[in-house]
Design a protein around this motif. Structure first.
Motif, PDB file in Angstrom:
ATOM      1  N   ASP A   1       0.824  -1.210   0.000  1.00  0.00           N
ATOM      2  CA  ASP A   1       0.000   0.000   0.000  1.00  0.00           C
ATOM      3  C   ASP A   1       0.857   1.257   0.000  1.00  0.00           C
ATOM      4  OD1 ASP A   1      -2.265  -1.546   0.057  1.00  0.00           O
ATOM      5  OD2 ASP A   1      -2.650  -1.298   2.201  1.00  0.00           O
ATOM      6  N   LEU A   2       1.958   1.216   0.772  1.00  0.00           N
ATOM      7  CA  LEU A   2       2.844   2.379   0.837  1.00  0.00           C
ATOM      8  C   LEU A   2       3.461   2.669  -0.523  1.00  0.00           C
ATOM      9  CD1 LEU A   2       4.270   4.561   2.457  1.00  0.00           C
ATOM     10  CD2 LEU A   2       6.036   2.876   3.061  1.00  0.00           C
ATOM     11  N   LEU A   3       3.905   1.630  -1.207  1.00  0.00           N
ATOM     12  CA  LEU A   3       4.498   1.830  -2.527  1.00  0.00           C
ATOM     13  C   LEU A   3       3.453   2.301  -3.534  1.00  0.00           C
ATOM     14  CD1 LEU A   3       6.899  -1.252  -2.744  1.00  0.00           C
ATOM     15  CD2 LEU A   3       7.532   1.164  -2.455  1.00  0.00           C
ATOM     16  N   GLU A   4       2.218   1.839  -3.383  1.00  0.00           N
ATOM     17  CA  GLU A   4       1.152   2.320  -4.259  1.00  0.00           C
ATOM     18  C   GLU A   4       0.925   3.813  -4.048  1.00  0.00           C
ATOM     19  OE1 GLU A   4      -3.477   1.231  -5.459  1.00  0.00           O
ATOM     20  OE2 GLU A   4      -2.763   0.789  -3.429  1.00  0.00           O
ATOM     21  N   ALA A   5       0.836   4.226  -2.785  1.00  0.00           N
ATOM     22  CA  ALA A   5       0.628   5.646  -2.485  1.00  0.00           C
ATOM     23  C   ALA A   5       1.778   6.485  -3.018  1.00  0.00           C
ATOM     24  CB  ALA A   5       0.471   5.838  -0.977  1.00  0.00           C
ATOM     25  N   GLN A   6       3.010   6.006  -2.827  1.00  0.00           N
ATOM     26  CA  GLN A   6       4.176   6.755  -3.306  1.00  0.00           C
ATOM     27  C   GLN A   6       4.207   6.814  -4.833  1.00  0.00           C
ATOM     28  OE1 GLN A   6       7.289   4.494  -1.398  1.00  0.00           O
ATOM     29  NE2 GLN A   6       7.214   5.739   0.478  1.00  0.00           N
ATOM     30  N   GLY A   7       3.825   5.713  -5.475  1.00  0.00           N
ATOM     31  CA  GLY A   7       3.810   5.695  -6.929  1.00  0.00           C
ATOM     32  C   GLY A   7       2.776   6.657  -7.499  1.00  0.00           C
ATOM     33  N   VAL A   8       1.596   6.705  -6.890  1.00  0.00           N
ATOM     34  CA  VAL A   8       0.548   7.611  -7.353  1.00  0.00           C
ATOM     35  C   VAL A   8       0.968   9.060  -7.131  1.00  0.00           C
ATOM     36  CG1 VAL A   8      -1.795   8.416  -6.867  1.00  0.00           C
ATOM     37  CG2 VAL A   8      -1.342   5.961  -7.110  1.00  0.00           C
ATOM     38  N   ALA A   9       1.522   9.346  -5.945  1.00  0.00           N
ATOM     39  CA  ALA A   9       1.967  10.723  -5.666  1.00  0.00           C
ATOM     40  C   ALA A   9       3.054  11.156  -6.646  1.00  0.00           C
ATOM     41  CB  ALA A   9       2.477  10.826  -4.229  1.00  0.00           C
ATOM     42  N   ALA A  10       3.953  10.240  -6.990  1.00  0.00           N
ATOM     43  CA  ALA A  10       5.030  10.576  -7.945  1.00  0.00           C
ATOM     44  C   ALA A  10       4.451  10.872  -9.325  1.00  0.00           C
ATOM     45  CB  ALA A  10       6.024   9.417  -8.020  1.00  0.00           C
ATOM     46  N   ARG A  11       3.414  10.122  -9.714  1.00  0.00           N
ATOM     47  CA  ARG A  11       2.798  10.375 -11.025  1.00  0.00           C
ATOM     48  C   ARG A  11       2.088  11.729 -11.035  1.00  0.00           C
ATOM     49  NH1 ARG A  11       0.906   4.853 -13.883  1.00  0.00           N
ATOM     50  NH2 ARG A  11       0.687   6.361 -15.558  1.00  0.00           N
ATOM     51  N   ILE A  12       1.463  12.083  -9.918  1.00  0.00           N
ATOM     52  CA  ILE A  12       0.816  13.396  -9.838  1.00  0.00           C
ATOM     53  C   ILE A  12       1.866  14.500  -9.888  1.00  0.00           C
ATOM     54  CG2 ILE A  12      -0.543  14.931  -8.352  1.00  0.00           C
ATOM     55  CD1 ILE A  12      -2.063  12.453  -7.396  1.00  0.00           C
TER      56      ILE A  12
END
Length: 537
Positions: free
Chosen positions: A368-379
């Motif tokens: 979940d943490l990596l998902e959140a970080q990946g989404v934030a990086a894309r934004i």
């Protein structure tokens, strides 16, 4: 009548669309057609048919992004400007203060905002109730309680549950009482209804004991001269059923009724609508069965789907199925989710009026943490390429998913606002009659103490329920796995279908780009691996 008497029992240009209408110009004098062009400008064929069907029962099934509010407000403005409706006798009801305010602003811009009443069910009924109270009851007008949790606790103490007053249990009991009231279930009927619909009572309380709490709740409230949010509608129904003269005055004031988001009406709201109308058949309902996501709170698309039978013959039955909001890629993805439904015949199949856009992205992360970080990086990458953070949204199924997303956004130095569910009943109906029996929303803002960040907009982090009615250029739906979307495990057909509609609502918030993702596990520990949501497979 002292105390509640309980019943026993967005926009777009011209583009053709499929629709059924019978006939499109009912009640429209030909002499007015030339002078109405300006108000009707820019409407597509189906929207125009809706805006010019002015008398008798009208149903408008309006898909996501199909210009529903535009159509409804143009219809009202056209009818009033042409002299076919008396603006002072027009009532348009919807489910939130925000939606009602938007409708008033649009009507004002069209020249009729100061005369037409656009309100929530509850605020409209409360004004009516205050107007007639002295004619129907000698007692002082009841005080509208700020928070039903206190009275719920008093009721639980009265029936011997003083040891069960933790916040979670009290909230659950309060919400169940609200559900019973909007579903027109009296305390004496709780056991029968619970058995008939296999409804579990909250916190492991058996149905007979819950009925005692519910009864005590009503006694505690009435003894103190108080009423809750739902009593506003129950009392108004009682006035309309039992007091002929006040009822006649109220009905006379409603010559033309429009009900927005009709897929969300509860049995109580439906009863009030019918009582408002009496013998009047000038009613227009607008909604989308595919966006019914509040069934747990008593909402049902039953009345929208059954409107043609209940009010036959209809003057017009119109489908707005052209989506002006989303790209064909997003629309096709949304259609695919609904196409697998066992009740897909109840739903519109949308078509996009926009040019091709980006493909829908799907990503899998380890945690979940990596998902959140990946989404934030894309934004952050979108923002670096010129996007405004306020054009971006992260949508979650539950509140608990949001903390990791917010932390990741802070790391990327992006400001954000959070919209989350806080239970479906309004916690402060006196201050804000906003939710009208739907989710109450809590919105908080975070902005880093950085001048550069403060100049930018904020990313929206929202549950899907709280995002209904909103739209964003770039949408990231996280947690698209079994157990989150759909939520939980062994679910019955109705619950599963509600989760499917929730996925559809999430997808159709996107205008330009849509990003779907999930994580294989919560934290990388343990052997159990998540799998892709059945809605996307």
């Amino acid at each position: 009548m002292c105390g509640p008497e309980r019943p026993d029992t967005t926009e777009g240009g011209h583009h053709g669309a499929d629709f059924a209408v019978m006939p499109p110009y009912v009640g429209r004098p030909l002499a007015t057609m030339g002078c109405m062009d300006e108000l009707l400008e820019g409407l597509d064929d189906a929207q125009l048919a809706a805006a010019t069907a002015l008398e008798g029962p009208v149903r408008i099934i309006a898909g996501a992004g199909a210009g529903k509010t535009r159509t409804v407000t143009r219809r009202i403005a056209h009818a009033c400007a042409s002299g076919q409706w008396d603006a002072s006798r027009v009532l348009a009801v919807t489910f939130s203060v925000k939606a009602a305010a938007e409708m008033r602003v649009r009507l004002e811009s069209l020249g009729v905002g100061g005369q037409v009443t656009a309100a929530t069910f509850h605020s409209a009924a409360l004004r009516q109730l205050r107007r007639v109270w002295a004619d129907v009851c000698e007692a002082p007008f009841p005080r509208l309680i700020e928070d039903a949790r206190d009275i719920t606790m008093r009721a639980m103490r009265r029936v011997g549950l003083a040891d069960r007053l933790d916040d979670m249990t009290v909230r659950a009991v309060r919400d169940e009482i609200n559900w019973a009231k909007v579903s027109l279930v009296a305390p004496s009927e709780v056991e029968r209804v619970a058995a008939a619909v296999e409804r579990c009572m909250p916190a492991g309380i058996d149905a007979s004991h819950f009925a005692d709490i519910y009864d005590a709740y009503e006694l505690e409230k009435t003894a103190r001269g108080e009423m809750d949010f739902d009593d506003i509608l129950l009392m108004m129904c009682h006035v309309l059923e039992e007091f002929d003269e006040p009822a006649a005055r109220i009905r006379h004031a409603i010559g033309w009724l429009t009900v927005d988001e009709y897929q969300d009406v509860s049995p109580l709201q439906h009863r009030l609508m019918r009582l408002w109308l009496g013998d009047n058949r000038n009613v227009c309902v607008v909604g989308d069965p595919a966006q019914t996501i509040y069934s747990f709170a008593g909402a049902s698309s039953y009345d929208l789907l059954g409107f043609a039978d209940e009010f036959k013959p209809l003057a017009a039955d119109i489908r707005l199925d052209t989506d002006y909001r989303s790209t064909p890629q997003v629309v096709n993805y949304a259609n695919r989710v609904l196409a697998a439904s066992p009740v897909r015949h109840d739903y519109l199949k949308l078509r996009s009026a926009r040019a091709n856009g980006s493909r829908v992205s799907r990503n899998i992360y380890e945690t979940d943490l990596l998902e959140a970080q990946g989404v934030a990086a894309r934004i952050a990458k979108l923002v670096a390429n010129g996007a405004n953070p306020s054009d971006c949204a992260i949508l979650t199924r539950i509140n608990a998913q949001q903390a990791a997303c917010c932390s990741a956004l802070r790391t990327e130095r992006l400001g954000y606002r959070v919209r989350r569910d806080s239970g479906w009943a309004s916690s402060s109906p006196v201050a804000d009659l906003e939710t009208a029996g739907k989710l109450a929303l809590v919105e908080t803002m975070h902005e880093q103490d950085d001048a550069a960040v403060r100049k930018l907009g904020r990313v929206t982090v929202s549950t899907i329920h709280a995002a209904k009615g909103l739209e964003f250029k770039h949408v990231f739906v996280v947690g698209c796995s079994e157990g989150l979307l759909p939520y939980g495990s062994a679910r019955n057909g109705d619950d599963l279908e509600e989760e499917r509609r929730l996925m559809y609502v999430a997808i159709t918030r996107a205008e330009d780009t849509l990003h779907m993702s999930y994580a294989r596990s919560k934290d990388g520990m343990g052997s159990q691996q998540r799998v892709l949501s059945r809605f996307l497979s």
